[in-house]
Scaffold this motif. Structure first.
Motif, PDB file in Angstrom:
ATOM      1  N   ARG A  82      -4.627 -16.511   3.157  1.00 40.89           N
ATOM      2  CA  ARG A  82      -4.584 -15.941   4.503  1.00 40.89           C
ATOM      3  C   ARG A  82      -3.138 -15.778   4.976  1.00 40.89           C
ATOM      4  O   ARG A  82      -2.770 -14.731   5.531  1.00 40.89           O
ATOM      5  N   SER A  83      -2.334 -16.813   4.764  1.00 38.56           N
ATOM      6  CA  SER A  83      -0.930 -16.740   5.176  1.00 38.56           C
ATOM      7  C   SER A  83      -0.185 -15.658   4.402  1.00 38.56           C
ATOM      8  O   SER A  83       0.636 -14.934   4.970  1.00 38.56           O
ATOM      9  N   PHE A  84      -0.474 -15.558   3.116  1.00 38.41           N
ATOM     10  CA  PHE A  84       0.154 -14.522   2.299  1.00 38.41           C
ATOM     11  C   PHE A  84      -0.287 -13.144   2.770  1.00 38.41           C
ATOM     12  O   PHE A  84       0.500 -12.187   2.786  1.00 38.41           O
ATOM     13  N   GLY A  85      -1.540 -13.045   3.190  1.00 43.05           N
ATOM     14  CA  GLY A  85      -2.042 -11.780   3.714  1.00 43.05           C
ATOM     15  C   GLY A  85      -1.327 -11.358   4.992  1.00 43.05           C
ATOM     16  O   GLY A  85      -1.143 -10.159   5.247  1.00 43.05           O
ATOM     17  N   PHE A  86      -0.924 -12.339   5.819  1.00 46.14           N
ATOM     18  CA  PHE A  86      -0.203 -12.011   7.054  1.00 46.14           C
ATOM     19  C   PHE A  86       1.068 -11.211   6.755  1.00 46.14           C
ATOM     20  O   PHE A  86       1.398 -10.268   7.474  1.00 46.14           O
ATOM     21  N   ILE A  87       1.777 -11.614   5.699  1.00 44.19           N
ATOM     22  CA  ILE A  87       3.025 -10.910   5.350  1.00 44.19           C
ATOM     23  C   ILE A  87       2.722  -9.472   4.942  1.00 44.19           C
ATOM     24  O   ILE A  87       3.397  -8.524   5.369  1.00 44.19           O
ATOM     25  N   TRP A  88       1.687  -9.293   4.128  1.00 35.93           N
ATOM     26  CA  TRP A  88       1.325  -7.940   3.706  1.00 35.93           C
ATOM     27  C   TRP A  88       0.774  -7.118   4.867  1.00 35.93           C
ATOM     28  O   TRP A  88       0.874  -5.889   4.870  1.00 35.93           O
ATOM     29  N   GLY A  89       0.206  -7.812   5.863  1.00 35.83           N
ATOM     30  CA  GLY A  89      -0.310  -7.113   7.037  1.00 35.83           C
ATOM     31  C   GLY A  89       0.771  -6.498   7.896  1.00 35.83           C
ATOM     32  O   GLY A  89       0.486  -5.644   8.746  1.00 35.83           O
ATOM     33  N   ILE A  90       1.998  -6.923   7.707  1.00 39.69           N
ATOM     34  CA  ILE A  90       3.143  -6.288   8.365  1.00 39.69           C
ATOM     35  C   ILE A  90       3.807  -5.291   7.424  1.00 39.69           C
ATOM     36  O   ILE A  90       4.186  -4.191   7.817  1.00 39.69           O
ATOM     37  N   THR A  91       3.930  -5.702   6.149  1.00 42.22           N
ATOM     38  CA  THR A  91       4.661  -4.882   5.175  1.00 42.22           C
ATOM     39  C   THR A  91       3.978  -3.540   4.917  1.00 42.22           C
ATOM     40  O   THR A  91       4.619  -2.476   4.960  1.00 42.22           O
ATOM     41  N   ILE A  92       2.669  -3.553   4.649  1.00 44.07           N
ATOM     42  CA  ILE A  92       1.969  -2.313   4.276  1.00 44.07           C
ATOM     43  C   ILE A  92       1.986  -1.286   5.406  1.00 44.07           C
ATOM     44  O   ILE A  92       2.377  -0.121   5.185  1.00 44.07           O
TER      45      ILE A  92
END
Length: 574
Positions: free
Chosen positions: A447-457
């Protein structure tokens, strides 16, 4: 079971302890792990509630700390002359809190739940004190890094402890209020940060100390939880997967460094961004190869977690949920700032429909799961709501009414909120109770790793679309400001509304097209999640609590509690 060996029948790979029902279980034989009809109802005592409240307090404090620094960052940067290093005040915290999470799952299996919990809360408090008393950038970054390590451990261990104290079927109901405490902390963080910065930014960090102190005292005196201790510290240290953890932490740190620097510190095409991302993913692949090898005696992330179809799908849905949550949190304010001319404060107010419905929906989802004992319909409904809400959001433009954007936010919140407390029990249902800590750590990490991709993508999509459409804008100066990843900063600073009418219309039109495509890209992630739900299998949510990490008996004369302790699942090393 050897966790490094893949069994022929993946769906039958996970067995429950024989003490639970006298035999193995798998997803194809759902009734084999169903609770007996005579299972007593879960009745928490006063010690449970003390621990539970302490977990809610520290969750609130950690969640406040996640967002409180953003409004205070300009004042902090000015006061300590941070210059371009100010970005690492926030980034050091993000990297430390994410990369360390799988390690805490393993440590809680080896050292028990109590000592690691005391350590992570202490680290969080120490880091807060160092950051609050910092007299320069290096000291502040060091404090934020220690805070991040503590916070990452808190978010893993609070879920683990609740799962050790509550039967599987009840977990959603009890995770919901703690999640609400975290959601309240995240929402209030920027407001608290703004108020405290008016006095001194140092209280932005000191404010978490009373919560940490209260939680530490409660945990120290009342969190007495069972676990089978090794005879010596040497035996404990030997069990820690040092090579695996070192490789994983280094790899995740490299990936996060590249993602956080991309488009901010350096262009995405820069080797300084590409190299750490590539090396990080190569290292991550090497880590999983090592976990499968005979040299790894006790894996940090046991490969058997992914041999089971339902748990593997649950982990993937957790990552997608993290991506979409941050995607919405990141893009909703930008829509109001770029197309509606809202200030950062007003845009935060405009997102209240989403924030207000998010946590209650999570609580309702947990209650429904407890009552019905099912999770697949909840997951399907969640991603249906998400798909509808994100699809409707692609229609938003400068002329959209308040009713439209408010209703669309509520629909999205109904979807995301439902995933918050229903995914972890579904993952754990397909695994044995001995896998609670490692499975929870993996869930939290993804989930935490997904947060980063949720900004990057979405940032990559938005900036690419804005760059490709710059030819539609007449003003060369505006084109220069929007180029090279400047679209977010241009909108956030209110620059759109300051333009001449003709150029503003051109810029708004360009943003509208870019937003539409960005929301449709988010829709594709939601649809993927909906399709993955069909790969899950229904597994009965156990109503009995059979774990070696439950509460210890407080008095030797308490025969009933003593017998429960003796019947706990014996510890078997992976």
């Amino acid at each position: 079971m050897d966790s490094n060996k893949k069994v022929p029948d993946q769906e039958a790979a996970i067995t429950v302890p024989p003490q639970a029902n006298g035999g193995g279980s798998n997803e194809s034989t759902n009734t084999s792990i169903a609770a007996p009809a005579s299972s007593p109802a879960f009745q928490p005592d006063w010690r449970f509630w003390l621990i539970y409240v302490s977990l809610a307090l520290i969750t609130f404090a950690a969640s406040v700390d996640n967002t409180i620094v953003f409004t205070a960052l300009p004042a902090i940067a000015r006061d300590i002359n941070a210059g371009s290093q100010y970005v690492w005040i926030a980034n050091s915290y993000v990297i430390a809190s994410t990369a360390i999470q799988p390690l805490f799952g393993q440590l809680s299996n080896i050292l028990g739940r109590r000592n690691p919990s005391l350590v992570v809360v202490s680290l969080f408090a120490i880091g807060s004190g160092i950051a609050g008393g910092a007299n320069g950038v290096p000291m502040l970054i060091a404090g934020r890094t220690i805070q991040g390590i503590g916070c990452g451990g808190i978010f893993v261990l609070l879920d683990v402890v609740v799962c050790d104290l509550v039967p599987l079927r009840e977990r959603g109901k009890y995770l919901g209020p703690i999640l609400a405490a975290g959601g309240l902390g995240s929402t209030l963080g920027p407001l608290i940060g703004g108020a405290l910065t008016a006095v001194t930014w140092r209280w932005v960090f000191y404010i978490t100390l009373p919560f940490s102190g209260l939680s530490l005292i409660t945990m120290a005196f009342f969190m007495n939880m069972r676990h089978v201790r090794s005879k010596s510290w040497k035996q404990n240290l030997v069990r820690i997967d040092v090579p695996g953890n070192a490789l994983l932490i280094a790899s995740i740190t490299a990936v996060l460094l590249g993602l956080l620097m991309g488009g901010v510190t350096f262009p995405w095409s820069s080797w300084r961004v590409i190299l750490p991302i590539v090396l990080g993913f190569v290292g991550w692949a090497a880590f999983h190869a090592y976990q499968l090898s005979p040299w790894c005696q006790e894996p940090t992330i046991p490969p058997k977690l992914f041999y089971n179809r339902t748990s593997a799908v649950g982990f993937t849905l957790s990552f997608l949920s993290g991506v979409l949550l941050e995607w919405v949190v990141y893009f909703l304010p930008l829509y109001f700032q770029a197309l509606k001319g809202a200030s950062p404060l007003v845009s935060a107010v405009d997102t209240l429909p989403f924030n207000i419905f998010l946590i209650p929906t999570a609580a309702i989802g947990g209650i429904v799961m407890t009552k019905t004992g099912t999770y697949r319909p909840l997951h399907a409904a969640a991603y249906i709501f998400l798909s509808i809400g994100l699809g409707l959001s692609s229609m938003l433009d400068a002329g959209s009414s308040t009713a439209e954007w408010a209703i669309f936010q509520i629909i999205i919140a109904l979807g995301l909120g439902c995933t918050f407390v229903t995914l972890l029990p579904a993952i754990q249902a397909a695994l044995s109770e001995s896998d609670v800590a490692t499975a929870t750590a993996m869930y939290s990490f993804l989930r935490s790793f997904g947060f980063i991709w949720g900004i990057t993508i979405p940032s990559l999509i938005l900036n690419a679309l804005i760059t490709n459409g710059l030819g539609t804008i007449d003003d060369a100066a505006v084109r220069a400001q929007l180029a090279d990843g400047g679209a977010y900063e241009f909108a956030a600073h209110g620059s759109v509304q300051a333009l001449s009418p003709v150029v503003r219309q051109q810029v708004v039109r360009l943003y509208t097209k870019a937003f539409r495509t960005t929301w449709l890209a988010a829709l594709s992630f939601a649809l993927l999640g909906f399709l993955l739900v069909f790969l899950e299998k229904h597994v009965e949510l156990r109503t009995e609590l059979d774990t070696e990490f439950g509460m210890e008996a407080r008095e030797k004369g308490d025969d009933q509690e003593k017998n429960a302790s003796e019947m706990a699942t014996p510890f078997v090393s992976s």
